[in-house]
Design an enzyme around this catalytic site. Structure first.
Site, short mmCIF file in Angstrom:
data_model
loop_
_atom_site.label_atom_id
_atom_site.label_comp_id
_atom_site.label_asym_id
_atom_site.label_seq_id
_atom_site.Cartn_x
_atom_site.Cartn_y
_atom_site.Cartn_z
N THR A 170 25.53 18.01 20.58
CA THR A 170 24.72 17.72 21.77
C THR A 170 25.40 18.28 23.02
OG1 THR A 170 23.93 15.69 20.72
CG2 THR A 170 23.59 15.90 23.10
N THR A 172 32.33 7.48 18.52
CA THR A 172 31.79 6.59 19.56
C THR A 172 32.09 5.12 19.29
OG1 THR A 172 29.66 6.47 18.42
CG2 THR A 172 29.92 8.18 20.11
N TYR A 217 -9.56 -0.98 15.54
CA TYR A 217 -9.54 -2.35 15.03
C TYR A 217 -9.25 -2.28 13.54
CZ TYR A 217 -14.43 -1.01 14.05
OH TYR A 217 -15.55 -0.35 13.65
N LYS A 235 -16.37 4.76 -2.14
CA LYS A 235 -17.01 3.85 -1.19
C LYS A 235 -16.34 2.49 -1.32
CE LYS A 235 -20.48 3.55 1.84
NZ LYS A 235 -21.86 3.69 1.33
N HIS A 236 -15.84 1.97 -0.23
CA HIS A 236 -15.15 0.67 -0.24
C HIS A 236 -14.06 0.62 -1.30
CE1 HIS A 236 -17.88 -0.71 2.78
NE2 HIS A 236 -18.93 -0.60 1.99
N ASN A 247 -12.79 -6.26 -12.68
CA ASN A 247 -12.91 -5.66 -14.00
C ASN A 247 -13.63 -4.32 -13.91
OD1 ASN A 247 -11.72 -7.67 -15.73
ND2 ASN A 247 -13.50 -8.97 -15.31
N PHE A 280 -8.56 -5.09 -22.10
CA PHE A 280 -9.19 -5.31 -23.40
C PHE A 280 -10.50 -6.08 -23.28
CE2 PHE A 280 -6.03 -8.96 -23.44
CZ PHE A 280 -6.95 -9.99 -23.31
N ASP A 305 -19.27 -8.91 -26.31
CA ASP A 305 -20.49 -8.89 -25.49
C ASP A 305 -20.59 -7.69 -24.55
OD1 ASP A 305 -18.40 -9.88 -23.99
OD2 ASP A 305 -19.42 -11.73 -23.37
N HIS A 315 -6.37 -4.67 -8.61
CA HIS A 315 -6.99 -5.77 -7.85
C HIS A 315 -7.07 -5.44 -6.35
CE1 HIS A 315 -5.82 -8.03 -11.55
NE2 HIS A 315 -7.00 -8.52 -11.32
#
Length: 530
Positions: free
Chosen positions: A41, A71, A220, A281-282, A424, A479, A484, A530
């Site tokens: 410097t 210093t 914001y 999106k989102h 999920n 899994f 279903d 998540h």
């Protein structure tokens, strides 16, 4: 603490980044300030023709140990820490020949930049500043009397106050500078401790420090009543935090989160192998596809859910070209992010003045290390990045029928996308494009069903004879606890399934696939998000 300007008589300048240094020092000298400096410097200032006192002359002690010690001396720290209106402090200064230092300008050794360059361990250690942070903290503590500058961007504010107050600074400015100084040293130490933890492969260090530099204050947060700001960390990972904004209005808090999600998703696709597009999106993909060109990938991705794509974020894994730019600007889009863009493509996007175009200079490595974090009440949780890539997985065939080669390609594609869908997650894919996505539901059956409904709506919109889930494959991020959700996908036309496996009812789920002639593979890897 009384509000009164403090005249600057002596300044200690010691900076690694010399941007604006000479002009700043020259103005200080014009105000009659004595300049004291160190090493490089001082050399830069002397070369500019300025009179500069060497810090060794101030301390009476030479610089030594390759600059490690210069210093850290009472005549430096006493000059910074002494309370000017305290009689005992003033007497100690006189007794020990300590001269006051009224302004400190220090920016620290470039530790973060050294790590970013991939330097070896020893080089990184040598770029840990000791004297700089010690001086900065001392000056900031005594900001009632001392101005501390850690950012060259604040030189102008200091000079403006000196011009308005006869060479003095106000307490209000010194307090703001002190706050920034402590933020800087905290972020610096956070970078060092984070580097040590990564080097030692310590996923749970005893103290976890976080630090970042302000990119910009945002209008914001998620909602207008929330205050928000955007920060950059030392992590070397191309993305929204490192991207150059070519045009468009300021990114919002939600834009930033969605753009990050989009770019991380599209980075799963190797640009050397294929062009890819992700529409988000989102924070959820509403269409992802591969193609021979970006234009083809975008058209295929858009086909999945054109309603949700309106006002979405588009991420590309290759340089934005004219064809893709024309297609993407054909509907309302909030952000485009890509590694780069041609000048012709930029000109096309420029016609949409509010459309943000972000050029990141590269893609984040989906296999890269690092951590992600989330705040909770009273703390935060940290985890290693989900860096398992679908191409690296060994798939285990669990059903009587093995998937065809074409199904295998789509299965890996679908599982790659499912990694970036909120749990999920159920993703239908066909011909290397998503054709139905179900995200963020409490029940996997609901996710599978919503994805089918989306596919049916897309088919009506595009005037297709049937939904593209007919003949598709389906991926589940975790899994199947029961058959279903699988049966919903089979009724929708899925012919092959990829899932992690691991349920106590795996045999029941496999039997349901066999009963319908559907192929199923297990990955052994879950991708909850998540």
């Amino acid at each position: 603490m009384t509000e009164q300007p403090r005249r600057i008589h002596r300044a200690l300048l010691s900076v690694s980044d010399k941007t604006g240094l000479v002009d700043f020092a020259r103005e200080l000298a014009r105000h009659g300030v004595e300049l004291v400096s160190t090493g490089g410097t001082r050399a830069a200032l002397v070369e500019a023709g300025l009179a500069v006192r060497d810090v060794a002359d101030l301390t009476g002690f030479p610089e030594m140990m390759d600059g490690r010690l210069k210093t850290l001396h009472p005549k430096v720290h006493g000059g910074l820490l002494a309370i000017r209106d305290d009689a005992a402090h003033a007497a100690a200064m006189v007794e020990h020949g300590i001269a006051p230092i009224d302004l400190l300008a220090v920016n620290l050794y470039p530790f973060e930049a050294t790590v970013a360059k991939g330097a070896d361990f020893a080089t990184c250690i040598e770029n840990i500043d000791i004297g700089g942070p010690a001086m900065v903290r001392a000056a900031a503590k005594n900001h009632a009397d001392v101005a501390v500058v850690v950012d060259a961007g604040d030189y102008a504010a200091v000079l403006a106050e000196m011009a308005s107050h006869g060479g003095a600074t106000t307490l209000a400015l010194r307090r703001r500078l002190a706050a920034k100084a402590y933020g800087r040293t905290a972020a610096y130490d956070a970078a060092i401790s984070g580097w040590f933890a990564e080097t030692l492969e310590d996923g749970a260090p005893g103290w976890q420090a976080l630090g970042g530099r302000l990119i910009e204050a945002l209008r914001y947060g998620e909602n207008p009543h929330q205050v928000a700001a955007f920060y950059r960390t030392p992590e070397v990972r191309p993305g929204v935090a490192t991207a150059r904004q070519v045009q468009g209005k300021q990114l919002s808090y939600n834009n930033i989160n969605d753009t990050d999600a989009a770019y991380e998703c599209v980075a799963e696709f190797d640009p050397k192998r294929t062009a890819a597009c992700a529409i988000i999106k989102h924070a959820n993909p509403c269409g992802v596809a591969e193609g021979e060109t970006l234009g083809e990938a975008y058209r295929k991705a858009l086909l999945c859910d054109q309603d949700s794509a309106f006002g979405g974020i588009v991420a590309l894994n290759r340089t934005l070209d004219v064809e893709a730019a024309r297609l993407i600007t054909g509907i309302f889009t909030e952000v485009i992010i890509a590694p780069d863009a041609t000048e012709e493509a930029i000109a096309i996007v420029r016609a949409k003045k509010n459309l943000r175009l972000m050029l990141a200079g590269g893609l984040p490595d989906p296999r890269g290390r690092g951590v992600t974090l989330r705040s909770v009440s009273g703390g935060f949780v940290v985890q290693s990045r989900d860096n398992i890539v679908a191409d690296d997985l060994e798939l285990k065939v669990m059903t009587k029928r093995a998937p065809t080669e074409a199904e295998l390609v789509d299965l890996r594609f679908a599982f790659r996308v499912a990694k970036h869908v909120k749990s999920n997650a159920v993703v239908y894919a066909r011909d290397r494009m998503t054709v139905g996505i179900g995200a963020g539901q409490m029940s996997r059956v609901d996710s599978a069903t919503i994805a089918v409904r989306k596919a049916e709506a897309a088919a009506r919109f595009a005037e297709l004879p049937e939904p593209l889930t007919k003949g598709s494959v389906v991926a589940s991020d975790a899994f199947y606890p029961f058959p279903d959700a699988l049966l919903v996908s089979i009724r929708a036309g899925a012919t092959a399934v990829i899932q992690p496996g691991g349920s106590i009812r795996d045999e029941e789920v496999i039997k349901a696939a066999d009963d319908h002639g559907v192929a199923m593979v297990f990955t052994g890897v879950r991708h909850f998000r998540h």
